[in-house]
Design an enzyme around this catalytic site. Structure first.
Site, PDB file in Angstrom:
ATOM      1  N   GLY A  58       0.768  -1.242   0.000  1.00  0.00           N
ATOM      2  CA  GLY A  58       0.000   0.000   0.000  1.00  0.00           C
ATOM      3  C   GLY A  58       0.797   1.290   0.000  1.00  0.00           C
ATOM      4  O   GLY A  58       0.221   2.369   0.146  1.00  0.00           O
ATOM      5  N   TRP A  60       2.283   2.974  -2.394  1.00  0.00           N
ATOM      6  CA  TRP A  60       1.892   3.913  -3.465  1.00  0.00           C
ATOM      7  C   TRP A  60       0.528   4.549  -3.155  1.00  0.00           C
ATOM      8  O   TRP A  60       0.346   5.751  -3.314  1.00  0.00           O
ATOM      9  CB  TRP A  60       1.828   3.196  -4.826  1.00  0.00           C
ATOM     10  CG  TRP A  60       3.152   3.020  -5.490  1.00  0.00           C
ATOM     11  CD1 TRP A  60       4.371   2.962  -4.882  1.00  0.00           C
ATOM     12  CD2 TRP A  60       3.398   2.885  -6.903  1.00  0.00           C
ATOM     13  NE1 TRP A  60       5.353   2.787  -5.827  1.00  0.00           N
ATOM     14  CE2 TRP A  60       4.789   2.736  -7.054  1.00  0.00           C
ATOM     15  CE3 TRP A  60       2.579   2.854  -8.037  1.00  0.00           C
ATOM     16  CZ2 TRP A  60       5.388   2.581  -8.314  1.00  0.00           C
ATOM     17  CZ3 TRP A  60       3.171   2.695  -9.286  1.00  0.00           C
ATOM     18  CH2 TRP A  60       4.544   2.563  -9.420  1.00  0.00           C
ATOM     19  N   ASP A  78      -5.915  -5.385  -5.657  1.00  0.00           N
ATOM     20  CA  ASP A  78      -4.857  -6.398  -5.508  1.00  0.00           C
ATOM     21  C   ASP A  78      -5.495  -7.767  -5.261  1.00  0.00           C
ATOM     22  O   ASP A  78      -6.593  -7.853  -4.712  1.00  0.00           O
ATOM     23  CB  ASP A  78      -3.906  -6.052  -4.348  1.00  0.00           C
ATOM     24  CG  ASP A  78      -2.513  -6.663  -4.544  1.00  0.00           C
ATOM     25  OD1 ASP A  78      -1.547  -5.903  -4.778  1.00  0.00           O
ATOM     26  OD2 ASP A  78      -2.388  -7.916  -4.493  1.00  0.00           O
ATOM     27  N   ASP A  94      -8.182 -10.151  -8.895  1.00  0.00           N
ATOM     28  CA  ASP A  94      -7.310  -9.996 -10.068  1.00  0.00           C
ATOM     29  C   ASP A  94      -7.907  -8.926 -10.977  1.00  0.00           C
ATOM     30  O   ASP A  94      -9.085  -9.025 -11.348  1.00  0.00           O
ATOM     31  CB  ASP A  94      -7.260 -11.350 -10.785  1.00  0.00           C
ATOM     32  CG  ASP A  94      -6.285 -11.360 -11.939  1.00  0.00           C
ATOM     33  OD1 ASP A  94      -6.111 -10.308 -12.592  1.00  0.00           O
ATOM     34  OD2 ASP A  94      -5.706 -12.422 -12.201  1.00  0.00           O
ATOM     35  N   ASP A 119       2.480  -1.014 -10.302  1.00  0.00           N
ATOM     36  CA  ASP A 119       3.790  -1.460  -9.818  1.00  0.00           C
ATOM     37  C   ASP A 119       3.853  -2.991  -9.890  1.00  0.00           C
ATOM     38  O   ASP A 119       4.652  -3.619  -9.216  1.00  0.00           O
ATOM     39  CB  ASP A 119       3.935  -0.982  -8.357  1.00  0.00           C
ATOM     40  CG  ASP A 119       5.367  -0.956  -7.876  1.00  0.00           C
ATOM     41  OD1 ASP A 119       6.286  -1.002  -8.711  1.00  0.00           O
ATOM     42  OD2 ASP A 119       5.570  -0.885  -6.647  1.00  0.00           O
ATOM     43  N   LYS A 159       5.372  -0.156 -14.298  1.00  0.00           N
ATOM     44  CA  LYS A 159       6.710  -0.723 -14.086  1.00  0.00           C
ATOM     45  C   LYS A 159       7.096  -1.617 -15.258  1.00  0.00           C
ATOM     46  O   LYS A 159       6.269  -2.372 -15.772  1.00  0.00           O
ATOM     47  CB  LYS A 159       6.711  -1.558 -12.802  1.00  0.00           C
ATOM     48  CG  LYS A 159       8.010  -2.331 -12.600  1.00  0.00           C
ATOM     49  CD  LYS A 159       8.364  -2.507 -11.172  1.00  0.00           C
ATOM     50  CE  LYS A 159       7.567  -3.570 -10.475  1.00  0.00           C
ATOM     51  NZ  LYS A 159       7.967  -3.645  -9.058  1.00  0.00           N
TER      52      LYS A 159
HETATM   53  C1  LIG Z   1       5.443  -4.807  -5.980  1.00  0.00           C
HETATM   54  S1  LIG Z   1       3.878  -5.081  -5.285  1.00  0.00           S
HETATM   55  C2  LIG Z   1       3.200  -3.458  -5.205  1.00  0.00           C
HETATM   56  C3  LIG Z   1       3.827  -2.587  -4.146  1.00  0.00           C
HETATM   57  C4  LIG Z   1       3.059  -1.285  -3.968  1.00  0.00           C
HETATM   58  N1  LIG Z   1       3.204  -0.406  -5.123  1.00  0.00           N
HETATM   59  C5  LIG Z   1       3.511  -0.532  -2.751  1.00  0.00           C
HETATM   60  O1  LIG Z   1       3.942   0.601  -2.872  1.00  0.00           O
HETATM   61  O2  LIG Z   1       3.357  -1.041  -1.623  1.00  0.00           O
HETATM   62  C6  LIG Z   1       2.963  -5.778  -6.614  1.00  0.00           C
HETATM   63  C7  LIG Z   1       1.563  -6.245  -6.223  1.00  0.00           C
HETATM   64  O3  LIG Z   1       0.869  -6.588  -7.433  1.00  0.00           O
HETATM   65  C8  LIG Z   1      -0.101  -7.571  -7.083  1.00  0.00           C
HETATM   66  N2  LIG Z   1      -0.580  -8.202  -8.318  1.00  0.00           N
HETATM   67  C9  LIG Z   1       0.149  -8.934  -9.217  1.00  0.00           C
HETATM   68  N3  LIG Z   1      -0.643  -9.364 -10.213  1.00  0.00           N
HETATM   69  C10 LIG Z   1      -1.901  -8.895  -9.960  1.00  0.00           C
HETATM   70  C11 LIG Z   1      -3.165  -8.998 -10.629  1.00  0.00           C
HETATM   71  N4  LIG Z   1      -3.282  -9.701 -11.771  1.00  0.00           N
HETATM   72  N5  LIG Z   1      -4.236  -8.353 -10.107  1.00  0.00           N
HETATM   73  C12 LIG Z   1      -4.107  -7.663  -8.940  1.00  0.00           C
HETATM   74  N6  LIG Z   1      -2.952  -7.540  -8.258  1.00  0.00           N
HETATM   75  C13 LIG Z   1      -1.861  -8.147  -8.753  1.00  0.00           C
HETATM   76  C14 LIG Z   1       0.662  -8.481  -6.145  1.00  0.00           C
HETATM   77  O4  LIG Z   1      -0.237  -9.215  -5.331  1.00  0.00           O
HETATM   78  C15 LIG Z   1       1.513  -7.488  -5.351  1.00  0.00           C
HETATM   79  O5  LIG Z   1       0.892  -7.179  -4.127  1.00  0.00           O
END
Ligand SMILES: C[S@@+](CC[C@H](N)C(=O)[O-])C[C@H]1O[C@@H](n2cnc3c(N)ncnc32)[C@H](O)[C@@H]1O
Length: 214
Positions: A58, A60, A78, A94, A119, A159
């Site tokens: 969280g 961002w 998420d 998703d 991200d 990203k």
């Molecule tokens: C690197 S983390 C994000 C960190 C966040 N920007 C922060 O500042 O805390 C990436 C997130 O993308 C989520 N994610 C990956 N594929 C996804 C999808 N298809 N739908 C929703 N969330 C997804 C993962 O569960 C993960 O929590």
């Protein structure tokens, strides 16, 4: 504890951005990457509707909610659960799922986002071709999402990772936005292949550009 895990933990605990995140009450050091992108590219202002794809834990979403100061809307999505953040609406699932897209459309109430930030990354296996293919699929899904949910003139922060898929990402964004910049914020680890694309001025009023790049 395995040696590799221990060295990651040491690196994490000695990381100045991690300490700063704790000090400022951010859930992740990633908040500073977005802050640095924002400083450079002037992304957020009060009144905006911002969608954070893949938001957990969280950092961002926290950064954007603080920046909007209660004037505007932040919607975070998420597949993992997320503890509440003041000023942020959370949708669990998703972002590709039709049910999630529907509950998201209800939240948006016929409007479109001013800015979509992502991200997300696929699980990196280390097998280059496989990782490239997964990254390309993820990026394609993000494009479908913004075609439906980002307003004309809106912005995208996404990203990417160095490689063929990243070149494809840049190329497609250049067809869909007025300007596209590649950024490597200071808080992004030097040895990481990650970078961010900041695409401004969504051109796709009638979806024509999307048909051309499909
Ligand atoms: C690197 S983390 C994000 C960190 C966040 N920007 C922060 O500042 O805390 C990436 C997130 O993308 C989520 N994610 C990956 N594929 C996804 C999808 N298809 N739908 C929703 N969330 C997804 C993962 O569960 C993960 O929590």
């Amino acid at each position: 504890m395995a040696k590799k895990k221990k060295s990651w933990l040491n690196q994490h605990l000695n990381d100045g951005w991690v300490r700063e995140a704790v000090k400022q009450g951010y859930r992740s050091r990633a908040a500073f990457k977005l802050e640095q992108l924002d400083k450079q590219d002037k992304l957020f202002k009060r009144g905006q509707l911002v969608v954070d794809l893949g938001a957990v834990p969280g950092g961002w979403s926290q950064y954007v909610a603080r920046k909007l100061q209660g004037a505007g809307t932040v919607i975070a999505i998420d597949i993992l659960p997320m503890a509440d953040i003041s000023g942020v609406e959370f949708v669990k699932g998703d972002f590709n799922d039709i049910e999630i897209q529907n509950s998201f459309a209800d939240l948006l109430n016929q409007t479109k986002a001013d800015i979509v930030i992502s991200d997300m990354a696929p699980n990196i296996s280390g097998v280059r071709d496989k990782d490239e293919a997964e990254f390309s699929d993820l990026f394609h899904s993000i494009l479908v999402f913004i075609r439906n949910n980002l307003r004309p003139g809106g912005n995208l922060v996404v990203k990417g990772f160095e490689g063929v898929a990243a070149a494809e990402l840049r190329h497609k964004c250049k067809r869909l936005f007025q300007t596209v910049r590649v950024r490597k914020p200071e808080a992004s680890r030097d040895k990481s292949r990650e970078h961010y694309l900041v695409a401004k001025g969504h051109l796709a009023q009638y979806g024509k550009q999307y048909d051309e790049i499909d």
